[in-house]
Design a protein around this motif. Structure first.
Motif, PDB file in Angstrom:
ATOM      1  N   VAL A  19       0.824  -1.212   0.000  1.00  0.00           N
ATOM      2  CA  VAL A  19       0.000   0.000   0.000  1.00  0.00           C
ATOM      3  C   VAL A  19       0.858   1.262   0.000  1.00  0.00           C
ATOM      4  O   VAL A  19       0.539   2.222  -0.711  1.00  0.00           O
ATOM      5  N   ARG A  20       1.937   1.283   0.758  1.00  0.00           N
ATOM      6  CA  ARG A  20       2.766   2.502   0.804  1.00  0.00           C
ATOM      7  C   ARG A  20       3.332   2.842  -0.566  1.00  0.00           C
ATOM      8  O   ARG A  20       3.291   3.987  -1.005  1.00  0.00           O
ATOM      9  N   ALA A  21       3.867   1.869  -1.258  1.00  0.00           N
ATOM     10  CA  ALA A  21       4.396   2.115  -2.600  1.00  0.00           C
ATOM     11  C   ALA A  21       3.258   2.446  -3.558  1.00  0.00           C
ATOM     12  O   ALA A  21       3.409   3.276  -4.451  1.00  0.00           O
ATOM     13  N   ALA A  22       2.114   1.823  -3.365  1.00  0.00           N
ATOM     14  CA  ALA A  22       0.952   2.098  -4.221  1.00  0.00           C
ATOM     15  C   ALA A  22       0.484   3.539  -4.071  1.00  0.00           C
ATOM     16  O   ALA A  22       0.026   4.155  -5.041  1.00  0.00           O
ATOM     17  N   LEU A  23       0.613   4.090  -2.868  1.00  0.00           N
ATOM     18  CA  LEU A  23       0.226   5.493  -2.669  1.00  0.00           C
ATOM     19  C   LEU A  23       1.102   6.421  -3.507  1.00  0.00           C
ATOM     20  O   LEU A  23       0.605   7.379  -4.114  1.00  0.00           O
ATOM     21  N   ALA A  24       2.382   6.137  -3.584  1.00  0.00           N
ATOM     22  CA  ALA A  24       3.265   6.947  -4.426  1.00  0.00           C
ATOM     23  C   ALA A  24       2.851   6.819  -5.889  1.00  0.00           C
ATOM     24  O   ALA A  24       2.765   7.816  -6.614  1.00  0.00           O
ATOM     25  N   LEU A  39      -3.209  -3.572  -7.236  1.00  0.00           N
ATOM     26  CA  LEU A  39      -3.399  -4.936  -6.741  1.00  0.00           C
ATOM     27  C   LEU A  39      -2.620  -5.072  -5.446  1.00  0.00           C
ATOM     28  O   LEU A  39      -1.402  -4.887  -5.433  1.00  0.00           O
ATOM     29  N   VAL A  40      -3.322  -5.340  -4.361  1.00  0.00           N
ATOM     30  CA  VAL A  40      -2.690  -5.482  -3.049  1.00  0.00           C
ATOM     31  C   VAL A  40      -3.171  -6.774  -2.400  1.00  0.00           C
ATOM     32  O   VAL A  40      -4.178  -7.347  -2.793  1.00  0.00           O
ATOM     33  N   GLU A  45      -4.039  -2.838   4.706  1.00  0.00           N
ATOM     34  CA  GLU A  45      -4.773  -2.028   5.680  1.00  0.00           C
ATOM     35  C   GLU A  45      -5.868  -1.196   5.015  1.00  0.00           C
ATOM     36  O   GLU A  45      -5.667  -0.603   3.950  1.00  0.00           O
ATOM     37  N   ALA A  46      -7.016  -1.156   5.668  1.00  0.00           N
ATOM     38  CA  ALA A  46      -8.186  -0.475   5.121  1.00  0.00           C
ATOM     39  C   ALA A  46      -7.951   1.025   4.924  1.00  0.00           C
ATOM     40  O   ALA A  46      -8.415   1.603   3.937  1.00  0.00           O
ATOM     41  N   GLY A  47      -7.228   1.656   5.837  1.00  0.00           N
ATOM     42  CA  GLY A  47      -6.974   3.088   5.721  1.00  0.00           C
ATOM     43  C   GLY A  47      -6.187   3.431   4.467  1.00  0.00           C
ATOM     44  O   GLY A  47      -6.468   4.420   3.789  1.00  0.00           O
ATOM     45  N   GLY A  48      -5.203   2.620   4.145  1.00  0.00           N
ATOM     46  CA  GLY A  48      -4.413   2.833   2.940  1.00  0.00           C
ATOM     47  C   GLY A  48      -5.234   2.625   1.687  1.00  0.00           C
ATOM     48  O   GLY A  48      -5.113   3.368   0.711  1.00  0.00           O
ATOM     49  N   THR A  58      -8.325   2.401  -8.617  1.00  0.00           N
ATOM     50  CA  THR A  58      -9.206   1.259  -8.435  1.00  0.00           C
ATOM     51  C   THR A  58      -8.382   0.211  -7.710  1.00  0.00           C
ATOM     52  O   THR A  58      -7.271  -0.104  -8.140  1.00  0.00           O
ATOM     53  N   VAL A  59      -8.892  -0.315  -6.615  1.00  0.00           N
ATOM     54  CA  VAL A  59      -8.125  -1.250  -5.792  1.00  0.00           C
ATOM     55  C   VAL A  59      -8.753  -2.633  -5.856  1.00  0.00           C
ATOM     56  O   VAL A  59      -9.960  -2.791  -5.706  1.00  0.00           O
ATOM     57  N   GLU A  60      -7.906  -3.610  -6.071  1.00  0.00           N
ATOM     58  CA  GLU A  60      -8.336  -5.008  -6.080  1.00  0.00           C
ATOM     59  C   GLU A  60      -7.479  -5.772  -5.092  1.00  0.00           C
ATOM     60  O   GLU A  60      -6.249  -5.727  -5.160  1.00  0.00           O
ATOM     61  N   ARG A  61      -8.135  -6.444  -4.164  1.00  0.00           N
ATOM     62  CA  ARG A  61      -7.406  -7.261  -3.196  1.00  0.00           C
ATOM     63  C   ARG A  61      -7.210  -8.653  -3.773  1.00  0.00           C
ATOM     64  O   ARG A  61      -8.130  -9.221  -4.336  1.00  0.00           O
ATOM     65  N   CYS A  62      -6.003  -9.180  -3.621  1.00  0.00           N
ATOM     66  CA  CYS A  62      -5.680 -10.511  -4.119  1.00  0.00           C
ATOM     67  C   CYS A  62      -5.619 -11.480  -2.941  1.00  0.00           C
ATOM     68  O   CYS A  62      -5.077 -11.155  -1.894  1.00  0.00           O
ATOM     69  N   ALA A  63      -6.170 -12.654  -3.154  1.00  0.00           N
ATOM     70  CA  ALA A  63      -6.157 -13.683  -2.114  1.00  0.00           C
ATOM     71  C   ALA A  63      -4.728 -14.122  -1.834  1.00  0.00           C
ATOM     72  O   ALA A  63      -3.820 -13.900  -2.638  1.00  0.00           O
ATOM     73  N   ARG A  64      -4.532 -14.750  -0.708  1.00  0.00           N
ATOM     74  CA  ARG A  64      -3.205 -15.273  -0.368  1.00  0.00           C
ATOM     75  C   ARG A  64      -2.796 -16.347  -1.370  1.00  0.00           C
ATOM     76  O   ARG A  64      -3.641 -16.977  -1.995  1.00  0.00           O
TER      77      ARG A  64
END
Length: 93
Positions: A19-24, A39-40, A45-48, A58-64
Protein backbone atom coordinates in the motif's frame (compact mmCIF):
# COMPACT_ATOMS: atom_id res chain seq x y z
CA UNK A 1 3.50 6.55 -26.15
CA UNK A 2 0.98 9.35 -26.39
CA UNK A 3 3.50 11.83 -27.83
CA UNK A 4 4.65 9.31 -30.42
CA UNK A 5 1.06 8.58 -31.43
CA UNK A 6 1.38 4.92 -30.48
CA UNK A 7 -1.41 5.04 -27.96
CA UNK A 8 -4.85 6.08 -29.10
CA UNK A 9 -6.57 5.70 -25.76
CA UNK A 10 -4.48 5.88 -22.60
CA UNK A 11 -4.05 2.37 -21.28
CA UNK A 12 -4.62 1.94 -17.56
CA UNK A 13 -1.56 1.69 -15.37
CA UNK A 14 -1.37 -1.50 -13.30
CA UNK A 15 0.45 -1.67 -9.96
CA UNK A 16 1.16 -4.68 -7.76
CA UNK A 17 2.80 -4.23 -4.40
CA UNK A 18 2.32 -2.86 -0.92
CA UNK A 19 0.00 0.00 0.00
CA UNK A 20 2.77 2.50 0.80
CA UNK A 21 4.40 2.11 -2.60
CA UNK A 22 0.95 2.10 -4.22
CA UNK A 23 0.23 5.49 -2.67
CA UNK A 24 3.27 6.95 -4.43
CA UNK A 25 2.13 5.38 -7.70
CA UNK A 26 -1.38 6.77 -7.19
CA UNK A 27 -0.04 10.30 -6.78
CA UNK A 28 1.94 9.99 -10.01
CA UNK A 29 -0.98 8.44 -11.92
CA UNK A 30 -3.25 11.21 -10.69
CA UNK A 31 -0.78 13.88 -11.84
CA UNK A 32 -0.60 12.15 -15.23
CA UNK A 33 -4.41 11.89 -15.31
CA UNK A 34 -4.10 8.16 -15.97
CA UNK A 35 -6.33 5.41 -14.58
CA UNK A 36 -4.54 3.19 -12.06
CA UNK A 37 -5.48 -0.31 -10.99
CA UNK A 38 -3.77 -1.29 -7.73
CA UNK A 39 -3.40 -4.94 -6.74
CA UNK A 40 -2.69 -5.48 -3.05
CA UNK A 41 -2.84 -8.43 -0.68
CA UNK A 42 -6.06 -9.33 1.04
CA UNK A 43 -4.46 -8.24 4.33
CA UNK A 44 -3.73 -4.68 3.18
CA UNK A 45 -4.77 -2.03 5.68
CA UNK A 46 -8.19 -0.47 5.12
CA UNK A 47 -6.97 3.09 5.72
CA UNK A 48 -4.41 2.83 2.94
CA UNK A 49 -6.95 1.35 0.56
CA UNK A 50 -9.38 4.17 1.31
CA UNK A 51 -6.65 6.75 0.60
CA UNK A 52 -5.82 5.02 -2.70
CA UNK A 53 -9.46 5.27 -3.71
CA UNK A 54 -9.52 8.95 -2.74
CA UNK A 55 -6.61 9.45 -5.14
CA UNK A 56 -8.67 7.86 -7.91
CA UNK A 57 -7.15 4.37 -7.96
CA UNK A 58 -9.21 1.26 -8.44
CA UNK A 59 -8.13 -1.25 -5.79
CA UNK A 60 -8.34 -5.01 -6.08
CA UNK A 61 -7.41 -7.26 -3.20
CA UNK A 62 -5.68 -10.51 -4.12
CA UNK A 63 -6.16 -13.68 -2.11
CA UNK A 64 -3.20 -15.27 -0.37
CA UNK A 65 -0.97 -17.58 -2.40
CA UNK A 66 -2.41 -21.05 -2.60
CA UNK A 67 -0.30 -24.14 -2.02
CA UNK A 68 1.47 -25.11 -5.23
CA UNK A 69 1.06 -21.67 -6.85
CA UNK A 70 4.14 -20.56 -8.74
CA UNK A 71 3.64 -16.79 -8.44
CA UNK A 72 2.40 -14.23 -5.98
CA UNK A 73 -1.35 -13.76 -6.69
CA UNK A 74 -0.99 -9.99 -7.16
CA UNK A 75 1.89 -10.44 -9.58
CA UNK A 76 0.01 -13.14 -11.50
CA UNK A 77 -2.99 -10.81 -11.80
CA UNK A 78 -0.71 -7.96 -12.91
CA UNK A 79 0.71 -10.12 -15.68
CA UNK A 80 -2.81 -10.95 -16.86
CA UNK A 81 -3.71 -7.25 -16.96
CA UNK A 82 -0.58 -6.45 -18.95
CA UNK A 83 -1.45 -9.17 -21.47
CA UNK A 84 -4.80 -7.38 -21.92
CA UNK A 85 -3.17 -4.01 -22.58
CA UNK A 86 -2.46 -2.41 -19.19
CA UNK A 87 0.92 -0.78 -18.69
CA UNK A 88 2.98 -2.17 -15.78
CA UNK A 89 3.61 0.61 -13.27
CA UNK A 90 5.13 -1.29 -10.41
CA UNK A 91 8.35 -1.74 -8.41
CA UNK A 92 8.90 -5.35 -9.51
CA UNK A 93 11.74 -5.88 -11.98
Amino acid sequence: LERLGLERRPAPLAFAGNVRAALAAAHVARALERPLLVLVSAEAEAGGIERLRELGATVERCARREAGATADPCLARLRALVRRGALPFTPQG
